[in-house]
Design a protein around this motif. Sequence first.
Motif, short mmCIF file in Angstrom:
data_model
loop_
_atom_site.label_atom_id
_atom_site.label_comp_id
_atom_site.label_asym_id
_atom_site.label_seq_id
_atom_site.Cartn_x
_atom_site.Cartn_y
_atom_site.Cartn_z
N ARG A 1 -62.52 -1.69 -16.12
CA ARG A 1 -62.43 -1.58 -14.67
C ARG A 1 -61.52 -0.41 -14.32
O ARG A 1 -60.59 -0.07 -15.07
CB ARG A 1 -61.94 -2.87 -14.02
N TYR B 1 -61.10 -15.63 -14.06
CA TYR B 1 -61.05 -14.23 -14.46
C TYR B 1 -59.65 -13.88 -14.92
O TYR B 1 -58.67 -14.55 -14.59
CB TYR B 1 -61.49 -13.30 -13.33
N SER B 2 -59.59 -12.80 -15.68
CA SER B 2 -58.32 -12.27 -16.13
C SER B 2 -58.46 -10.76 -16.23
O SER B 2 -59.50 -10.26 -16.66
CB SER B 2 -57.94 -12.86 -17.49
N THR B 3 -57.42 -10.04 -15.81
CA THR B 3 -57.43 -8.59 -15.92
C THR B 3 -56.18 -8.14 -16.68
O THR B 3 -55.11 -8.75 -16.55
CB THR B 3 -57.44 -7.90 -14.54
N GLU C 1 -61.39 -6.35 -17.84
CA GLU C 1 -61.52 -7.62 -17.13
C GLU C 1 -62.44 -8.54 -17.91
O GLU C 1 -63.44 -8.09 -18.48
CB GLU C 1 -62.09 -7.37 -15.73
N ASP D 1 -54.45 -4.46 -17.11
CA ASP D 1 -54.43 -3.03 -16.80
C ASP D 1 -53.41 -2.37 -17.71
O ASP D 1 -52.20 -2.57 -17.55
CB ASP D 1 -54.09 -2.79 -15.33
N LYS E 1 -65.98 -2.07 -11.51
CA LYS E 1 -66.06 -2.58 -12.89
C LYS E 1 -67.49 -2.52 -13.39
O LYS E 1 -68.44 -2.51 -12.62
CB LYS E 1 -65.55 -4.02 -12.95
N GLU F 1 -64.48 -12.39 -17.38
CA GLU F 1 -64.86 -13.34 -16.32
C GLU F 1 -65.73 -14.45 -16.87
O GLU F 1 -66.46 -14.27 -17.85
CB GLU F 1 -65.68 -12.64 -15.24
N ASP G 1 -64.56 -10.17 -4.40
CA ASP G 1 -65.29 -9.47 -5.45
C ASP G 1 -66.80 -9.62 -5.21
O ASP G 1 -67.27 -10.70 -4.85
CB ASP G 1 -64.92 -10.09 -6.81
#
Length: 184
Positions: free
Chosen positions: A94, A57-59, A69, A61, A107, A71, A156
């Motif tokens: 998210r 995963y990568s977020t 996000e 912000d 999310k 995934e 999660d």
Amino acid sequence: MLKSLVLLICAGVTTAPYVYSQASPTASRVADLQAGGTFNFASPDYTQKTFKGFGFYSTLDFRNHLGIEAEFHQVNDPTSSEGIYERTYEIGPRYVMHFGRFSPYAKVMVGRGLFSFPPAPSNPTGGAEANLAYNMWAGGFGTDYRLRRSINLRADYEFQQWGSFPPHGLTPRVLSIGIAYYFH
């Protein structure tokens, strides 16, 4: 005396703007980025078994509470010799809050799910019968925990809905435990 008074007034006039000014920022943040991996447990409604697997995963912000996000999940039936698995690719917004080291979030994701069906009884060679892809959406929540300055731990939970999966859709639930690198 007059000379001292004039010198004091000149010093006060020239330094007064600096007394009320703020320091210039040393750095500015455009966005917060993290990338990590997870170990996944999924309870699909296709079988009664718990699937296990991995994910990434990568977020990003871009506001204090708002981000995006992406995934990837790969979960396999651990007792199956036919290669039954679920694979998902998801992306979505998210909403995150910050409480000290904890950053809980919610999310909503959309994406594509790939399912590998078991072989049909008429298939003498064995192996997976077909890999079919379905549009899907997911809702979830979790929290990131700042373990160190650049390391986050994650828990999660995600509920997925696969559209048009025969006969009435597929609704797996995925629990993920992971670790991520936080880029400064």
